[in-house]
Design a protein around this motif. Sequence first.
Motif, PDB file in Angstrom:
ATOM      1  N   ASP A  17      -0.793  -6.003   0.963  1.00 37.38           N
ATOM      2  CA  ASP A  17      -1.983  -6.070   0.194  1.00 37.38           C
ATOM      3  C   ASP A  17      -2.981  -5.108   0.668  1.00 37.38           C
ATOM      4  OD1 ASP A  17      -3.097  -6.971  -2.212  1.00 37.38           O
ATOM      5  OD2 ASP A  17      -3.974  -8.572  -1.258  1.00 37.38           O
TER       6      ASP A  17
ATOM      7  N   ALA B  91       3.880   2.729  -2.713  1.00 37.31           N
ATOM      8  CA  ALA B  91       2.833   2.965  -1.780  1.00 37.31           C
ATOM      9  C   ALA B  91       1.721   2.145  -1.547  1.00 37.31           C
ATOM     10  CB  ALA B  91       2.139   4.450  -1.840  1.00 37.31           C
TER      11      ALA B  91
ATOM     12  N   LYS C 216      -5.641   0.221  -4.411  1.00 34.69           N
ATOM     13  CA  LYS C 216      -6.250   0.651  -5.744  1.00 34.69           C
ATOM     14  C   LYS C 216      -6.293  -0.778  -6.685  1.00 34.69           C
ATOM     15  CE  LYS C 216      -7.335   4.833  -5.092  1.00 34.69           C
ATOM     16  NZ  LYS C 216      -8.710   4.644  -4.649  1.00 34.69           N
ATOM     17  N   LEU C 217      -5.339  -1.388  -6.643  1.00 34.29           N
ATOM     18  CA  LEU C 217      -5.467  -2.745  -7.076  1.00 34.29           C
ATOM     19  C   LEU C 217      -6.691  -3.663  -7.009  1.00 34.29           C
ATOM     20  CD1 LEU C 217      -1.681  -4.022  -7.410  1.00 34.29           C
ATOM     21  CD2 LEU C 217      -3.096  -3.335  -9.383  1.00 34.29           C
TER      22      LEU C 217
ATOM     23  N   CYS D 104      -1.307   2.677  -1.287  1.00 33.80           N
ATOM     24  CA  CYS D 104      -2.305   2.939  -2.367  1.00 33.80           C
ATOM     25  C   CYS D 104      -2.519   2.328  -3.571  1.00 33.80           C
ATOM     26  CB  CYS D 104      -2.019   4.474  -2.549  1.00 33.80           C
ATOM     27  SG  CYS D 104      -2.474   5.644  -1.404  1.00 33.80           S
ATOM     28  N   VAL D 105      -1.120   1.863  -3.874  1.00 32.65           N
ATOM     29  CA  VAL D 105      -1.117   0.961  -5.291  1.00 32.65           C
ATOM     30  C   VAL D 105      -1.848  -0.290  -4.866  1.00 32.65           C
ATOM     31  CG1 VAL D 105       0.540  -0.030  -6.702  1.00 32.65           C
ATOM     32  CG2 VAL D 105       0.860   2.026  -6.108  1.00 32.65           C
ATOM     33  N   GLU D 106      -1.371  -0.636  -3.879  1.00 30.70           N
ATOM     34  CA  GLU D 106      -2.271  -2.275  -3.780  1.00 30.70           C
ATOM     35  C   GLU D 106      -3.789  -1.898  -3.309  1.00 30.70           C
ATOM     36  OE1 GLU D 106       0.159  -3.866  -0.507  1.00 30.70           O
ATOM     37  OE2 GLU D 106       1.557  -4.959  -2.126  1.00 30.70           O
TER      38      GLU D 106
END
Lengths: 272, 340, 249
Positions: C193, C163, C169-170, C165-167
């Motif tokens: 991104d 998702a 949160k990164l 969200c992963v990017e």
Amino acid sequence: MKDLYFPVMAEITGVKQLSPMEKLFEITLPGGVDLEHDPGQFVELSLFGVGEAPFSVSSSPTRKGTFELGIRNVGMLTDVLHRMEAGEKVGIRGPFGSGFNVDDFKGKDVMIVAGGIGLVPVRSLINYVLDNRDDFGRLIILYGSKTDKDLLFTDELQQWTDDPKVEYHVTVDSGSDDWTGNTGVITTMIPGLDLDLENTKCVIVGPPIMYRFVLLSLNSKGMPEENIYMSLERRMKCGVGKCGHCQINSSYVCQDGPVYHYPDLADLQEAL
Amino acid sequence: MTRFLLTEDKVITFIEHLQKQKNVFAPHKRGTNSFAFEQVSDPASVMLDYTRTLHSVKKYFMPPREQLLSFSLTDNSFAEPTVDPVDAIFLGVHSYDLQAVFKLDHNFSEGNPEKNYLKRREGALFVGVTFAPDQWHFSGSVGINPNDADGFDVFLFAVENGYAVEAFTPAGESLLSGFEMSEFNSDIPAAADFNQHIYVPQGKLSEVFDNAWDNEVWEETSKECVGCGTCNMVCPTCYCFNVEDGVDVTATVGQRERHWDACMTRDFSEVAGGEVFREELAARQRHRVYRKFKYISDKTGQPWCVGCGRCTASCSAKISIVNIVNKLVQDHEQATVAPV
Amino acid sequence: MANKPRVAIFDFTGCEGCELNKLNFENELLDILAHVDIVEWREAMDDRVDEYDIAFVEGSLSTPDCIERIHEVRRKCKVLVSLGSCATLGGINAMKNIQPIEEVREEGYGEDKYLFPTLPALPLSAVVKVDYEVRGCPMTQIEFLKLFTALVRGQEPVKPDYAVCVECKLKENECVYEKGMICLGPVTVAGCDAHCPSFGQYCTGCRGLVTDANIAGMEEILVKHGLSVDEARKRLQLYNVNQLEGVQR
Ligand code: SF4
Ligand code: SF4
Ligand code: SF4
Ligand code: FES
């Protein structure tokens, strides 16, 4: 402190087509040093700009100077690799993981149940046994493949067939017109075997779906669980117990595996 | 040890005093309602009174994205990146976040020690501060309290009109030396209570999880969970990562990069060829929670969750790890107490 | 590829936002052009050719003429890449797939509605084999560059399947839910991104859904954050109606 993530640059010194989808790569480390692996261990092979992936070592540590990786073309990295030729360089990290403890097998009969590409990692053990033939009892190999065109290492299969000290049985799910051997799933070959159950070490390697059926069949044959070993596939990314991708419950396949003693899998619900 | 009084009006000069010694990282406001650790340039913008930061200080020792090596495609060679110690003062760290750092220290030094993490970690000094538990904190349930100074070089205990400052290590003492403060001789007021708890009976954690595998809570939460991975990404004790190669548009150079990864996502356990080993959301949630309370805990004797509450606070479905664990405890108690 | 790959670029029913977008690469565009021969580009060139290695196609298919043209493109190219939401998902165009077709014609063409036969807006993959996709509306530049570099090197691009969200949160963004917005990041495929959330905007789902997305769960999240069930559905459908309604992809 050693850096865990830097590969050594090794050379492809030979490429051989094994089947329509599989090739065997012979790899030579700088200076021709030995990989010093145990049968069943794996390496991380990397191609810059493409990535890194785990592959079981397919050759026996008894064969010196080079090692071999049998690789099926299933993804991005393997696709590029399959287009590479002798003389080109690849990065290697490893060997990693726990392989077969061959000392436990000494003096025993060794029975191998290999499905499909599962023959690749277990070939390392087979050749180890063949190279130290007097240390082991019977060598029984059951090999199952989708079709006869997918059979791997065909010249070695022929040698095993011809070798009186190897009991080699093969079956295919569906054979072509000129196939004269067995047809049917691998488990059909188990009931007919005459085994010294207490004295036989049995190794299972194959696609995930195969394990349950083979285990059932060995179970009804009366094979003691502590004589069973298997090699499991997971997404090994770092190979050094850090990235978490390979986990089965609390076990890191890249550290505790890929070879497991069956009784140790009892606590790992995610294993099979 | 002697405690000193740092009054509210002296905090800025105190930060300036620290800045003279090393780089200082501290919580700042981020966006409308959030906080994040950033390097201090203006001491006035440091927020010592905050709920929790988006990420913990983990991001300095294991950056979200990090180059493992750079390579040249022209001659198929690679070069090592430079990894330098962070060598800084972390100001305003909450007790649970420092405990999380110690857990990561364990993960990166046991088995195969990892140079990148351990190198960066060198020289880090921690100045803690009391936190006031909000609706998501539950670190008390895993033995970490707001005034827990364990492992800190210096701790700022919240008191009326400021902080009672105490150094716990020689490095901490030298951080304070040369900064004028009067002694603080009163008692430290008790920290505020937590608003939620997990009720794991002492020493029973492992047992509870032995019986939790088939609990219906996994299936239930998986109806609301969308597998976005946020709960992993914000967790101070998650350290799984993925590695990818990137190539420059000139197609001559590139880098191998690792980035934090999330076991709640489907492709985390996918292998080449398409097999996914943790296909069901329920199985992924279970894996995450087992990672926090059983797998590593069985080996270390400690929960691997520090009760920061980030996973729940950041989850858009508000899936609560506290509720999950409490349900497991409850079912376990019932199963073990109830007559057969 | 030893010789420079011959590249053709086509546009179907999209808004043409994607092509303009591509021209924004500036320096990178020059690097790119060094690697290929552009043999056909509807906006830039006019000499029609018969064969090309890579065809980039944007826009969804919504007229019988489009369908004929895409078959022709497929015949002439070795690798077909769809660019942008319209081509990969049907795009916002596909919203008309859940309205009665008469109504759509009325809106689109007014009086002349019977002169223009119109079909549901389909992604290219509903009609021909698509080799690669660059998602996003407008298409995600970084993804285009990655794909392009991979193709020039004769490789497959990496496709993320997690998702946004992963990017997000990164990058340690503040989640827009914290500001009272609602966001489709949790079920939308990463690769941009987290472009929109990084600017404090919510994710509209323009890159399509992750594999096996939990749609019921996402709807519940939206409802929990104040949308009605109907609004939640609509929000999800904006780009993903074909995927949600089971129109073939
Ligand atoms: S943050 Fe919430 S919705 Fe996302 S994966 Fe975690 S539990 Fe599921
Ligand atoms: S599991 Fe949740 S509460 Fe526990 S440490 Fe991780 S983010 Fe914090
Ligand atoms: S802003 Fe959107 S993409 Fe970013 S974390 Fe929040 S929900 Fe996910
Ligand atoms: S492969 Fe990374 S932890 Fe096992």
